[in-house]
Design a protein around this motif. Structure first.
Motif, mmCIF file in Angstrom:
data_model
loop_
_atom_site.group_PDB
_atom_site.id
_atom_site.type_symbol
_atom_site.label_atom_id
_atom_site.label_comp_id
_atom_site.label_asym_id
_atom_site.label_seq_id
_atom_site.Cartn_x
_atom_site.Cartn_y
_atom_site.Cartn_z
ATOM 1 N N CYS A 39 1.014 -1.303 0.133
ATOM 2 C CA CYS A 39 0.016 0.012 -0.046
ATOM 3 C C CYS A 39 0.809 1.318 -0.011
ATOM 4 O O CYS A 39 2.105 0.991 0.452
ATOM 5 C CB CYS A 39 -0.800 0.240 1.357
ATOM 6 S SG CYS A 39 -1.920 -1.450 1.591
ATOM 7 N N THR A 41 3.298 4.264 -0.293
ATOM 8 C CA THR A 41 4.514 4.428 -0.612
ATOM 9 C C THR A 41 5.231 2.949 -0.989
ATOM 10 O O THR A 41 6.102 2.997 -2.165
ATOM 11 C CB THR A 41 5.202 5.337 0.131
ATOM 12 O OG1 THR A 41 5.030 6.454 0.156
ATOM 13 C CG2 THR A 41 6.865 5.240 -0.013
ATOM 14 N N SER A 42 4.862 2.195 -0.055
ATOM 15 C CA SER A 42 5.402 0.855 -0.409
ATOM 16 C C SER A 42 4.954 0.129 -1.768
ATOM 17 O O SER A 42 5.765 -0.846 -2.422
ATOM 18 C CB SER A 42 5.214 -0.311 0.819
ATOM 19 O OG SER A 42 5.650 0.237 1.997
ATOM 20 N N THR A 86 6.093 -3.860 3.295
ATOM 21 C CA THR A 86 5.370 -2.838 4.421
ATOM 22 C C THR A 86 6.319 -2.331 5.076
ATOM 23 O O THR A 86 6.929 -3.089 5.753
ATOM 24 C CB THR A 86 4.156 -3.300 4.909
ATOM 25 O OG1 THR A 86 3.735 -2.751 6.148
ATOM 26 C CG2 THR A 86 4.323 -4.729 5.462
ATOM 27 N N GLN A 87 6.748 -1.059 5.201
ATOM 28 C CA GLN A 87 7.600 -0.560 6.191
ATOM 29 C C GLN A 87 7.379 -0.764 7.608
ATOM 30 O O GLN A 87 8.097 -1.183 8.289
ATOM 31 C CB GLN A 87 7.996 1.150 5.947
ATOM 32 C CG GLN A 87 7.061 2.052 6.323
ATOM 33 C CD GLN A 87 6.949 2.325 7.938
ATOM 34 O OE1 GLN A 87 8.063 2.117 8.375
ATOM 35 N NE2 GLN A 87 5.762 2.693 8.323
ATOM 36 N N SER A 88 6.090 -0.626 7.850
ATOM 37 C CA SER A 88 5.580 -0.694 9.389
ATOM 38 C C SER A 88 5.779 -2.219 9.624
ATOM 39 O O SER A 88 5.858 -2.724 10.861
ATOM 40 C CB SER A 88 4.480 -0.219 9.630
ATOM 41 O OG SER A 88 3.137 -0.687 8.638
ATOM 42 N N THR A 91 0.363 -2.870 8.522
ATOM 43 C CA THR A 91 -0.697 -2.400 7.626
ATOM 44 C C THR A 91 -1.746 -3.430 7.418
ATOM 45 O O THR A 91 -1.354 -4.533 6.755
ATOM 46 C CB THR A 91 -0.218 -2.038 6.228
ATOM 47 O OG1 THR A 91 0.518 -0.792 6.526
ATOM 48 C CG2 THR A 91 -1.265 -1.697 5.209
ATOM 49 N N GLU A 223 0.619 14.100 0.063
ATOM 50 C CA GLU A 223 0.849 13.980 1.775
ATOM 51 C C GLU A 223 1.506 15.092 2.503
ATOM 52 O O GLU A 223 0.960 15.440 3.464
ATOM 53 C CB GLU A 223 1.742 12.565 1.901
ATOM 54 C CG GLU A 223 1.129 11.219 1.485
ATOM 55 C CD GLU A 223 1.982 10.195 1.869
ATOM 56 O OE1 GLU A 223 1.731 9.275 2.360
ATOM 57 O OE2 GLU A 223 3.335 10.145 1.710
ATOM 58 N N ALA A 319 -2.280 8.536 8.582
ATOM 59 C CA ALA A 319 -1.339 8.151 9.939
ATOM 60 C C ALA A 319 -0.271 7.531 9.141
ATOM 61 O O ALA A 319 -0.284 7.328 8.081
ATOM 62 C CB ALA A 319 -2.296 7.025 10.705
HETATM 63 C C1 BG6 Z 1 -0.538 4.791 4.882
HETATM 64 C C2 BG6 Z 1 0.342 5.953 5.189
HETATM 65 O O1 BG6 Z 1 -1.680 4.837 5.733
HETATM 66 O O2 BG6 Z 1 0.261 3.518 4.832
HETATM 67 C C3 BG6 Z 1 1.700 5.856 3.851
HETATM 68 O O3 BG6 Z 1 -0.302 7.174 5.098
HETATM 69 C C4 BG6 Z 1 2.151 4.648 3.997
HETATM 70 O O4 BG6 Z 1 2.348 6.969 3.919
HETATM 71 C C5 BG6 Z 1 1.086 3.522 3.671
HETATM 72 O O5 BG6 Z 1 3.069 4.353 2.819
HETATM 73 C C6 BG6 Z 1 1.836 2.046 3.625
HETATM 74 O O6 BG6 Z 1 2.467 1.799 5.003
HETATM 75 P P1 BG6 Z 1 3.437 0.316 5.194
HETATM 76 O O7 BG6 Z 1 3.739 0.546 6.652
HETATM 77 O O8 BG6 Z 1 2.582 -0.825 4.973
HETATM 78 O O9 BG6 Z 1 4.434 0.637 4.166
#
Ligand code: BG6
Length: 324
Positions: A39, A41-42, A86-88, A91, A223, A319
């Motif tokens: 999702c 940026t990823s 996913t960076q986090s 998601t 953003e 967020a």
């Molecule tokens: C969105 C953020 O909710 O999640 C974006 O606003 C981000 O900036 C996206 O790229 C995906 O997050 P993630 O942690 O899965 O890379």
């Protein structure tokens, strides 16, 4: 480095983030198909991955937004590898999308022991360090450098790249941090931000691998600066969207050394009397130009946001990631 916002600090950390990846050897074998789920940026990093897996490693690759794949899953073969990025690692849509997959699951994440890792057969960490700014910058770079390394590795194992080409590509990657540092020390983007201070609509054009960077740059501008920015493939822009342009809507075009295709679109836009600003990434081969082009667009988003008085680390309505 003493900087006023996390976003700027994290933009400046990117040369080191790349350096830390350079000596890693990562391998996922040789699939016959790669599916990528992500999702935001990823997802844009996934588009870079798709370009590299197809053009360098010659593996058919599909990218789909995680939320879309929940109702329209990507086709899988017995030897497909699905990469969730996913960076986090938290998601919700990406976690749910990966859980649906039957093929081998690889997670690429910056979140150590994050939820996505529990549903993956294999996790590759991006090791970018904590990213505090809501707008992702260094984690995007860390994701794409991994895609370069994976695509080169598969292509080498697959004999699509000779030993010499493989070594030369890795050598080109090594040059990137230094080139990036040069760009980070320039003042031209601050000046560009000043000229765009009142701009509400903006087009960003790229071609080839930089189409994904045009889309990512437009996302960063939405953003961080609330500008209505849209990223397009330069050639495709001529087939309809060019009708949008007037004196109020500038176009930014990512121009590289080896890419003459974008020039045709620039010439057409100028012939209609509209304004094109060229973002040049000519100091590196086109294949590696995304690293410089994205930094230029991240800096533009940052400076434009601060000129407009926006709380750049915490933009409205979004967020860092969505867990529901
Ligand atoms: C969105 C953020 O909710 O999640 C974006 O606003 C981000 O900036 C996206 O790229 C995906 O997050 P993630 O942690 O899965 O890379």
């Amino acid at each position: 480095m003493n900087v006023p916002h996390f976003m700027l600090k994290e933009i400046h950390q990117q040369p080191d983030v790349i350096r830390h990846q350079l000596d890693r050897t990562i391998s996922i074998g040789i699939p016959d198909r790669i599916n990528i789920l992500a999702c935001g940026t990823s997802l844009n990093a996934g588009l870079i991955g798709q370009f590299l897996f197809e053009q360098i490693a010659q593996i058919p690759t599909q990218v789909r937004s995680s939320s879309e794949s929940l109702s329209a899953p990507l086709l899988e073969t017995p030897n497909t590898i699905t990469i969730a990025i996913t960076q986090s690692g938290e998601t919700a849509d990406t976690i749910a999308a990966l859980q649906q997959v039957q093929s081998k699951r690889v997670a690429i994440t910056n979140g150590i022991d994050s939820t996505i890792t529990r549903f993956a057969d294999h996790t590759i960490y991006t090791n970018a360090g904590e990213e505090k700014s809501v707008a992702a910058t260094k984690t995007f770079t860390s994701q794409i450098v991994l895609f370069y390394k994976l695509a080169f590795q598969i292509a080498h194992e697959n004999q699509k790249l000779s030993d010499r080409e493989f070594a030369s590509h890795l050598e080109s990657l090594k040059q990137i941090p230094q080139q990036m540092e040069k760009l980070l020390n320039e003042n031209t983007i601050v000046e560009l931000a000043q000229t765009l201070k009142e701009t509400r609509d903006l087009i960003i054009l790229g071609s080839g691998i930089n189409t994904a960077i045009a889309v990512e740059g437009a996302l960063k501008l939405k953003e961080a600066t609330y500008t209505h920015a849209e990223g397009y493939a330069a050639g495709e822009f001529l087939h309809g969207p060019i009708a949008l342009l007037d004196a109020e809507i500038p176009t930014l075009a990512i121009v590289t050394e080896d890419d003459s295709r974008i020039q045709k679109t620039i010439d057409r836009i100028r012939a209609h009397g509209n304004h094109v600003i060229e973002i040049t990434a000519k100091s590196v081969p086109e294949l590696f130009s995304p690293f410089l082009a994205v930094v230029a667009l991240q800096l533009l988003a940052y400076h434009l946001a601060t000129l407009r008085g926006i709380d750049v680390d915490r933009p409205r309505n979004i967020a860092k990631y969505l867990t529901t």
